[in-house]
Design a protein around this motif. Structure first.
Motif, PDB file in Angstrom:
ATOM      1  N   MET A 160     -36.683  63.047  -3.372  1.00 52.64           N
ATOM      2  CA  MET A 160     -35.961  64.310  -3.330  1.00 52.64           C
ATOM      3  C   MET A 160     -36.668  65.243  -2.351  1.00 52.64           C
ATOM      4  O   MET A 160     -37.857  65.466  -2.464  1.00 52.64           O
ATOM      5  CB  MET A 160     -35.919  64.912  -4.730  1.00 52.64           C
ATOM      6  CG  MET A 160     -35.175  66.199  -4.789  1.00 52.64           C
ATOM      7  SD  MET A 160     -34.644  66.713  -6.434  1.00 52.64           S
ATOM      8  CE  MET A 160     -36.074  66.551  -7.414  1.00 52.64           C
ATOM      9  N   THR A 161     -35.933  65.770  -1.410  1.00 48.58           N
ATOM     10  CA  THR A 161     -36.496  66.654  -0.405  1.00 48.58           C
ATOM     11  C   THR A 161     -36.129  68.092  -0.733  1.00 48.58           C
ATOM     12  O   THR A 161     -34.966  68.448  -0.797  1.00 48.58           O
ATOM     13  CB  THR A 161     -35.947  66.296   0.989  1.00 48.58           C
ATOM     14  OG1 THR A 161     -36.226  64.919   1.223  1.00 48.58           O
ATOM     15  CG2 THR A 161     -36.598  67.121   2.048  1.00 48.58           C
ATOM     16  N   THR A 162     -37.153  68.919  -0.935  1.00 47.06           N
ATOM     17  CA  THR A 162     -36.938  70.321  -1.247  1.00 47.06           C
ATOM     18  C   THR A 162     -37.642  71.151  -0.189  1.00 47.06           C
ATOM     19  O   THR A 162     -38.727  70.817   0.235  1.00 47.06           O
ATOM     20  CB  THR A 162     -37.501  70.659  -2.635  1.00 47.06           C
ATOM     21  OG1 THR A 162     -36.949  69.756  -3.581  1.00 47.06           O
ATOM     22  CG2 THR A 162     -37.154  72.069  -3.043  1.00 47.06           C
ATOM     23  N   THR A 163     -37.031  72.240   0.222  1.00 45.68           N
ATOM     24  CA  THR A 163     -37.635  73.123   1.205  1.00 45.68           C
ATOM     25  C   THR A 163     -37.982  74.436   0.553  1.00 45.68           C
ATOM     26  O   THR A 163     -37.750  74.644  -0.634  1.00 45.68           O
ATOM     27  CB  THR A 163     -36.658  73.389   2.369  1.00 45.68           C
ATOM     28  OG1 THR A 163     -35.553  74.115   1.849  1.00 45.68           O
ATOM     29  CG2 THR A 163     -36.202  72.102   3.006  1.00 45.68           C
ATOM     30  N   LEU A 164     -38.517  75.346   1.360  1.00 42.81           N
ATOM     31  CA  LEU A 164     -38.849  76.664   0.854  1.00 42.81           C
ATOM     32  C   LEU A 164     -37.619  77.443   0.406  1.00 42.81           C
ATOM     33  O   LEU A 164     -37.721  78.351  -0.396  1.00 42.81           O
ATOM     34  CB  LEU A 164     -39.606  77.461   1.925  1.00 42.81           C
ATOM     35  CG  LEU A 164     -40.973  76.906   2.309  1.00 42.81           C
ATOM     36  CD1 LEU A 164     -41.536  77.701   3.475  1.00 42.81           C
ATOM     37  CD2 LEU A 164     -41.923  76.940   1.140  1.00 42.81           C
ATOM     38  N   LEU A 165     -36.474  77.078   0.935  1.00 48.97           N
ATOM     39  CA  LEU A 165     -35.238  77.747   0.541  1.00 48.97           C
ATOM     40  C   LEU A 165     -34.642  77.144  -0.724  1.00 48.97           C
ATOM     41  O   LEU A 165     -33.585  77.536  -1.170  1.00 48.97           O
ATOM     42  CB  LEU A 165     -34.198  77.648   1.665  1.00 48.97           C
ATOM     43  CG  LEU A 165     -34.509  78.384   2.945  1.00 48.97           C
ATOM     44  CD1 LEU A 165     -33.435  78.113   3.982  1.00 48.97           C
ATOM     45  CD2 LEU A 165     -34.620  79.864   2.695  1.00 48.97           C
ATOM     46  N   LEU A 166     -35.353  76.175  -1.300  1.00 45.19           N
ATOM     47  CA  LEU A 166     -34.904  75.470  -2.497  1.00 45.19           C
ATOM     48  C   LEU A 166     -33.557  74.788  -2.279  1.00 45.19           C
ATOM     49  O   LEU A 166     -32.723  74.736  -3.165  1.00 45.19           O
ATOM     50  CB  LEU A 166     -34.862  76.414  -3.702  1.00 45.19           C
ATOM     51  CG  LEU A 166     -36.200  77.067  -4.062  1.00 45.19           C
ATOM     52  CD1 LEU A 166     -36.013  78.030  -5.219  1.00 45.19           C
ATOM     53  CD2 LEU A 166     -37.250  76.041  -4.384  1.00 45.19           C
ATOM     54  N   GLU A 209     -31.871  71.370  -1.817  1.00 47.79           N
ATOM     55  CA  GLU A 209     -32.112  69.951  -1.998  1.00 47.79           C
ATOM     56  C   GLU A 209     -31.150  69.193  -1.090  1.00 47.79           C
ATOM     57  O   GLU A 209     -29.965  69.081  -1.372  1.00 47.79           O
ATOM     58  CB  GLU A 209     -31.956  69.562  -3.455  1.00 47.79           C
ATOM     59  CG  GLU A 209     -33.020  70.203  -4.325  1.00 47.79           C
ATOM     60  CD  GLU A 209     -32.920  69.793  -5.778  1.00 47.79           C
ATOM     61  OE1 GLU A 209     -32.084  68.934  -6.106  1.00 47.79           O
ATOM     62  OE2 GLU A 209     -33.690  70.339  -6.565  1.00 47.79           O
ATOM     63  N   ILE A 210     -31.680  68.671  -0.018  1.00 47.77           N
ATOM     64  CA  ILE A 210     -30.860  68.059   1.014  1.00 47.77           C
ATOM     65  C   ILE A 210     -30.343  66.691   0.597  1.00 47.77           C
ATOM     66  O   ILE A 210     -29.165  66.398   0.754  1.00 47.77           O
ATOM     67  CB  ILE A 210     -31.676  67.948   2.314  1.00 47.77           C
ATOM     68  CG1 ILE A 210     -31.976  69.339   2.817  1.00 47.77           C
ATOM     69  CG2 ILE A 210     -30.952  67.151   3.363  1.00 47.77           C
ATOM     70  CD1 ILE A 210     -32.940  69.372   3.945  1.00 47.77           C
ATOM     71  N   GLU A 211     -31.226  65.882   0.086  1.00 49.78           N
ATOM     72  CA  GLU A 211     -30.846  64.502  -0.226  1.00 49.78           C
ATOM     73  C   GLU A 211     -29.683  64.416  -1.209  1.00 49.78           C
ATOM     74  O   GLU A 211     -28.702  63.721  -0.940  1.00 49.78           O
ATOM     75  CB  GLU A 211     -32.054  63.732  -0.746  1.00 49.78           C
ATOM     76  CG  GLU A 211     -31.783  62.264  -0.935  1.00 49.78           C
ATOM     77  CD  GLU A 211     -33.022  61.527  -1.393  1.00 49.78           C
ATOM     78  OE1 GLU A 211     -32.939  60.299  -1.474  1.00 49.78           O
ATOM     79  OE2 GLU A 211     -34.057  62.163  -1.654  1.00 49.78           O
ATOM     80  N   PRO A 212     -29.726  65.106  -2.358  1.00 48.84           N
ATOM     81  CA  PRO A 212     -28.591  64.994  -3.277  1.00 48.84           C
ATOM     82  C   PRO A 212     -27.281  65.525  -2.692  1.00 48.84           C
ATOM     83  O   PRO A 212     -26.216  64.954  -2.937  1.00 48.84           O
ATOM     84  CB  PRO A 212     -29.005  65.830  -4.488  1.00 48.84           C
ATOM     85  CG  PRO A 212     -30.474  65.979  -4.391  1.00 48.84           C
ATOM     86  CD  PRO A 212     -30.816  65.876  -2.944  1.00 48.84           C
ATOM     87  N   LEU A 213     -27.370  66.586  -1.903  1.00 45.34           N
ATOM     88  CA  LEU A 213     -26.153  67.138  -1.306  1.00 45.34           C
ATOM     89  C   LEU A 213     -25.533  66.163  -0.311  1.00 45.34           C
ATOM     90  O   LEU A 213     -24.321  65.982  -0.285  1.00 45.34           O
ATOM     91  CB  LEU A 213     -26.441  68.477  -0.640  1.00 45.34           C
ATOM     92  CG  LEU A 213     -26.719  69.651  -1.576  1.00 45.34           C
ATOM     93  CD1 LEU A 213     -27.157  70.868  -0.784  1.00 45.34           C
ATOM     94  CD2 LEU A 213     -25.496  69.967  -2.409  1.00 45.34           C
ATOM     95  N   LEU A 214     -26.377  65.541   0.515  1.00 47.00           N
ATOM     96  CA  LEU A 214     -25.864  64.556   1.471  1.00 47.00           C
ATOM     97  C   LEU A 214     -25.352  63.305   0.765  1.00 47.00           C
ATOM     98  O   LEU A 214     -24.367  62.707   1.179  1.00 47.00           O
ATOM     99  CB  LEU A 214     -26.948  64.167   2.475  1.00 47.00           C
ATOM    100  CG  LEU A 214     -27.231  65.145   3.596  1.00 47.00           C
ATOM    101  CD1 LEU A 214     -28.424  64.681   4.418  1.00 47.00           C
ATOM    102  CD2 LEU A 214     -26.019  65.333   4.474  1.00 47.00           C
TER     103      LEU A 214
END
Length: 168
Positions: free
Chosen positions: A1-7, A9-14
């Motif tokens: 799971m990839t999380t950024t400072l903006l919270l 979550e890229i992987e689940p959305l893609l």
């Protein structure tokens, strides 16, 4: 799971999206300053998206947001100079400043554009170059070169790495 400072979550959305929507999300995520191509390209390729299409769409999203930043800075600078009403102090700084400016424009901008995407993020690198007084066309051009270079590197390394691991 990839999380950024903006919270975000890229992987689940893609992963939840399908078809064209996945590439729209790649474009949007690549345009977000914290995420950019460094995060979205490997994640998208790891999820099985076409590497060439991912690279092209991510490049377009990242470059588009940099061009928007350059255009905004240009308009803001024009407004600010009009508001101040005086001559630009950098233009009257003398021969020493002109020589330093020439060196920055020749080497600093190119180095910043190539190193910026990996070191600070392309948006911060572009902003630093603009605030240093580099011409907007040069900033846009060099940032395009840097983003293009890193997009090719990221796509190539991601494809090779995931195929080596047997993921894609």
């Amino acid at each position: 799971m990839t999380t950024t400072l903006l919270l975000v979550e890229i992987e689940p959305l893609l992963e939840e999206a399908s078809g064209l929507l996945q590439y729209v999300l790649v474009f949007v995520f690549a345009a977000i300053p914290v995420v950019e191509i460094l995060v979205v390209v490997p994640v998208a390729i790891g999820l099985g998206l076409d590497p060439i299409a991912t690279g092209v769409v991510a490049f377009a999203g990242n470059v588009g947001s940099v061009y928007a930043l350059v255009a905004f800075h240009q308009r803001f600078s024009r407004w600010w100079r009009g508001r101040r009403g005086g001559p630009d102090t950098t233009e009257s700084a003398g021969e020493r400043y002109a020589r330093a400016r020439s060196l920055w424009d020749r080497y600093g901008l190119a180095g910043l554009s190539v190193g910026g995407p990996i070191l600070t993020g392309v948006h911060i690198a572009a902003l630093v170059a603009l605030l240093a007084g580099s011409p907007t066309r040069a900033v846009a051009g060099w940032m395009t070169v840097g983003i293009g270079l890193w997009t090719v590197v990221l796509v190539t390394v991601s494809v090779f790495g995931f195929s080596l691991l047997g993921i894609v």
